[in-house]
Write a protein that holds these residues in place. Structure first.
Motif, short mmCIF file in Angstrom:
data_model
loop_
_atom_site.label_atom_id
_atom_site.label_comp_id
_atom_site.label_asym_id
_atom_site.label_seq_id
_atom_site.Cartn_x
_atom_site.Cartn_y
_atom_site.Cartn_z
N MET A 1 0.83 -1.21 0.00
CA MET A 1 0.00 0.00 0.00
C MET A 1 0.85 1.25 0.00
SD MET A 1 -3.19 0.79 -0.09
CE MET A 1 -4.31 2.14 0.24
N SER A 2 1.93 1.20 0.77
CA SER A 2 2.83 2.36 0.83
C SER A 2 3.53 2.58 -0.50
CB SER A 2 3.85 2.16 1.94
OG SER A 2 4.61 0.98 1.70
N ALA A 3 3.85 1.47 -1.20
CA ALA A 3 4.52 1.60 -2.50
C ALA A 3 3.61 2.28 -3.52
CB ALA A 3 4.95 0.23 -3.00
N SER A 4 2.33 1.89 -3.52
CA SER A 4 1.39 2.52 -4.46
C SER A 4 1.19 3.99 -4.15
CB SER A 4 0.06 1.78 -4.42
OG SER A 4 -0.51 1.86 -3.12
N LYS A 5 1.19 4.34 -2.85
CA LYS A 5 1.05 5.75 -2.48
C LYS A 5 2.26 6.55 -2.92
CE LYS A 5 -2.06 5.35 1.50
NZ LYS A 5 -2.21 5.60 2.96
N SER A 6 3.45 5.96 -2.77
CA SER A 6 4.66 6.67 -3.19
C SER A 6 4.70 6.88 -4.69
CB SER A 6 5.90 5.89 -2.74
OG SER A 6 5.94 4.62 -3.37
N LYS A 7 4.15 5.93 -5.47
CA LYS A 7 4.11 6.11 -6.92
C LYS A 7 3.08 7.16 -7.33
CE LYS A 7 5.62 1.41 -8.10
NZ LYS A 7 5.26 0.14 -8.78
N ALA A 8 1.99 7.23 -6.56
CA ALA A 8 0.95 8.20 -6.91
C ALA A 8 1.25 9.60 -6.42
CB ALA A 8 -0.39 7.73 -6.34
N ALA A 9 2.18 9.72 -5.48
CA ALA A 9 2.47 11.04 -4.90
C ALA A 9 2.90 12.07 -5.94
CB ALA A 9 3.53 10.89 -3.80
N PRO A 10 3.81 11.74 -6.88
CA PRO A 10 4.18 12.75 -7.88
C PRO A 10 3.00 13.23 -8.71
CG PRO A 10 5.77 10.95 -7.87
CD PRO A 10 4.63 10.51 -7.02
N TRP A 11 2.07 12.33 -9.02
CA TRP A 11 0.91 12.74 -9.82
C TRP A 11 0.00 13.66 -9.02
CZ3 TRP A 11 0.98 12.04 -14.83
CH2 TRP A 11 1.78 11.00 -15.35
N TRP A 12 -0.17 13.36 -7.71
CA TRP A 12 -0.99 14.24 -6.89
C TRP A 12 -0.35 15.61 -6.74
CZ3 TRP A 12 -5.85 13.44 -5.92
CH2 TRP A 12 -6.35 12.14 -5.85
#
Length: 286
Positions: A1-12
């Motif tokens: 879950m943390s890995a997916s959040k880290s990948k989505a962070a730049p887009w957010w």
């Protein structure tokens, strides 16, 4: 879950900027592109739902429009060349100066950016007019009067004045990254100052010259106020043609087609120039 959040962070994080870019640039360009293909009736205006290539065919086949595009690009190229010849040495001198003279000269370079382009255009119209200071000086020298206003020379002079800061600042920024010890080492090895400038300084400031050239050329090619006020109604450039088609002729599809052709041609010239200069820059640095 943390890995997916880290990948989505730049887009957010970049989401608001991408949304603003889409709303303010992509959507207007898309609407302009659609408008450029709309059929046009002089009696009723643009016809939504009816599309044609006639506007682009007119731009590419009519010698009137081709001549205006040719004038726009050679004037922009000349302005860019003059800005390089003046701005690069000026930036070099600026980088070698010490305070407070450096701050004073930098303020002189940036001062034109604090004044409206329209105000500067009117100022040049008074200076270059038949009774202006330039003709007054030429008459004292026994040369004048000379017609300068409403000529290509007036447009080039004013555009150089307006665009020069956009050349000085990138070159000056590149020079700040240059180690003075490299120049001293070349001079200590019996290299002449000219050789040092040509083989040591110039290759390393080429990115600044490239950036400044692209900015100056792009802004000069799309300039409206200077050609409109100093070129007059007979000496037109592409931006003034777009203005005329939209507000005088009310032929919005043709104006949109001319604007898009200018955009594509401008991008083609700038990308070609970027590839050419960047290739030579990499070759020079090995």
């Amino acid at each position: 879950m943390s890995a997916s959040k880290s990948k989505a962070a730049p887009w957010w994080l970049s989401g608001p900027a991408l949304l603003l870019f889409t709303v303010l640039l992509v959507v207007p360009l898309g609407l302009t592109a659609v408008l450029s293909f709309n059929a046009y009736d002089p009696a009723t205006g643009p016809k939504s739902g009816e599309f044609t290539l006639a506007h682009y065919a007119l731009v590419f086949s009519d010698s009137y429009y081709l001549g205006i595009f040719w004038r726009t690009f050679w004037v922009s190229a000349l302005v860019t060349l003059i800005c390089v010849l003046i701005g690069a040495p000026e930036a070099y001198v600026l980088s070698r100066m010490r305070n407070p003279w450096r701050s004073a000269l930098l303020l002189v370079v940036l001062a034109p950016l604090l004044v409206s382009v329209v105000v500067r255009a009117f100022g040049w119209s008074m200076l270059l007019g038949p009774e202006g200071a330039v003709n007054g000086l030429l008459q004292l020298l026994g040369i004048g009067p000379v017609k300068i206003l409403y000529t290509n020379a007036a447009v080039v002079i004013a555009l150089v004045h307006v665009m020069l800061p956009f050349m000085v600042i990138p070159v000056w920024t590149s020079l700040q990254k240059l180690d003075p010890g490299v120049e001293n080492a070349a001079l200590s090895l019996n290299a002449t100052p000219f050789t040092t400038l040509r083989r040591i300084v110039l290759p390393q400031v080429m990115p600044g010259i490239l950036s400044g050239s692209l900015i100056v050329f792009g802004l000069a090619a799309s300039s409206f106020a200077i050609p409109g006020l100093l070129g007059g109604r007979r000496l037109k450039m592409v931006a003034t043609i777009v203005y005329d088609e939209y507000l005088s002729e009310l032929n919005w599809p043709l104006g949109a087609a001319v604007a898009l052709v200018l955009l594509v041609a401008n991008l083609a010239v700038m990308l070609s120039y970027n590839r050419l200069v960047e290739g030579r820059y990499k070759k020079a640095l090995g």
